[in-house]
Design an enzyme around this catalytic site. Structure first.
Site, PDB file in Angstrom:
ATOM      1  CB  ALA A  45      -0.920   0.089   1.265  1.00  0.00           C
ATOM      2  N   GLY A  78      -0.747  -5.301   0.721  1.00  0.00           N
ATOM      3  CA  GLY A  78      -2.005  -5.105   0.041  1.00  0.00           C
ATOM      4  C   GLY A  78      -2.006  -5.680  -1.581  1.00  0.00           C
ATOM      5  CD  GLU A 136      -3.948  -7.435   3.056  1.00  0.00           C
ATOM      6  OE1 GLU A 136      -4.481  -7.527   4.041  1.00  0.00           O
ATOM      7  OE2 GLU A 136      -3.543  -6.146   2.871  1.00  0.00           O
ATOM      8  CD  GLU A 152       0.585  -5.939   5.853  1.00  0.00           C
ATOM      9  OE1 GLU A 152      -0.123  -5.594   4.540  1.00  0.00           O
ATOM     10  OE2 GLU A 152       1.089  -6.759   5.874  1.00  0.00           O
TER      11      GLU A 152
END
Length: 260
Positions: free
Chosen positions: A66, A112, A115, A135
């Site tokens: 991200a 992300g 994900e 993360e």
């Protein structure tokens, strides 16, 4: 429709969506998530699209994570809203899409990015791919479904290790774990995705949509997946695809599914 951060191209029943921020290693920011939502929605509503392939531009990254600069100063409420909106717009949206989605991982798929790949219906990877959820090294946890989908795909113990160590695994390890279905060279990645898409397109798109719904039901709290399977199985009997498929089988010919 024109986009600033992605490319979308439809050809021979396949819509290929490419995240196109190579200077940022295709990192996901809010604008890119919104554009991806719009592109996936448009492809799903396009009768000519039977399969969607999601990939990244360049040779280094599918999505390297991200865009941290967008949320580094967020408070608790803003963080929760970020995760909830992102899941609604993109990650849960993709997972529950009726059109099959293949993620073609060309390089880094981190945070992300992983994900998003896990939200796809299945994944293939180039042999230079690296995957992980880093993360916790930033003082946060995966917020776009990573803590839920990773254990479903590779088991609780391996998922816990990856999340807690913030480590990465290579493509061969991901294949061994069941995180990806196939590993190939970078040059052969998209051709392999297209070959798999071609195999999918031989079958009933209506039945595939029902199958996605039934499989996903197994992972929904409070939902009996067997009941959903029974319902969707029965619904198939009312479709033109079922009539064509069974008739073609009995007539010993190739089915020509109308997609209805």
């Amino acid at each position: 429709m024109s986009y600033n951060n992605i490319l979308s191209e439809q050809n021979n029943g396949i819509t290929t969506i490419t995240i196109n921020r190579p200077k940022k290693l295709n990192a996901l920011n809010k604008a890119t998530i919104q554009e991806l939502h719009e592109a996936f929605k448009a492809a799903d509503n396009d009768a000519n699209t039977k399969v969607i392939i999601i990939t990244g531009s360049g040779e280094k990254a599918f999505v390297a994570g991200a865009d941290i600069s967008e949320f580094a100063d967020f408070n608790v409420n803003q963080g929760q809203e970020l995760a909830a909106k992102g899941q609604e717009l993109l990650f849960d949206f993709v997972a529950n899409l009726g059109t099959p989605v293949i993620a073609a991982l060309n390089g880094f798929a981190l945070g992300g990015g992983l994900e998003l790949a896990m939200a796809a219906h299945f994944r293939i990877a180039s042999d230079n791919a690296k995957m992980g959820l880093p993360e916790t090294s930033l003082g946060v946890i995966p917020g776009y479904g990573g803590t839920q989908r990773l254990p479903q795909l590779i088991g609780k113990g391996r998922a816990m290790e990856l999340v807690m160590t913030a480590g990465m695994i290579d493509a061969d390890t991901a294949l061994n774990y069941g995180l990806v279905n196939h590993v190939t060279t970078l040059d052969e990645l998209i051709p392999l995705a297209e070959k798999l898409a071609g195999k999918i397109m031989r079958n009933s798109s209506v039945a595939i949509r029902s199958a996605i719904k039934a499989v996903n039901a197994n992972y929904e709290d409070g939902v009996n997946g067997f009941n959903v399977e029974v319902e969707e199985f029965g619904n198939c009997f009312g479709t033109e695809d079922f009539k064509e498929g069974t008739t073609a089988f009995l007539e010993k010919r190739k089915a020509d599914f109308p997609g209805k």
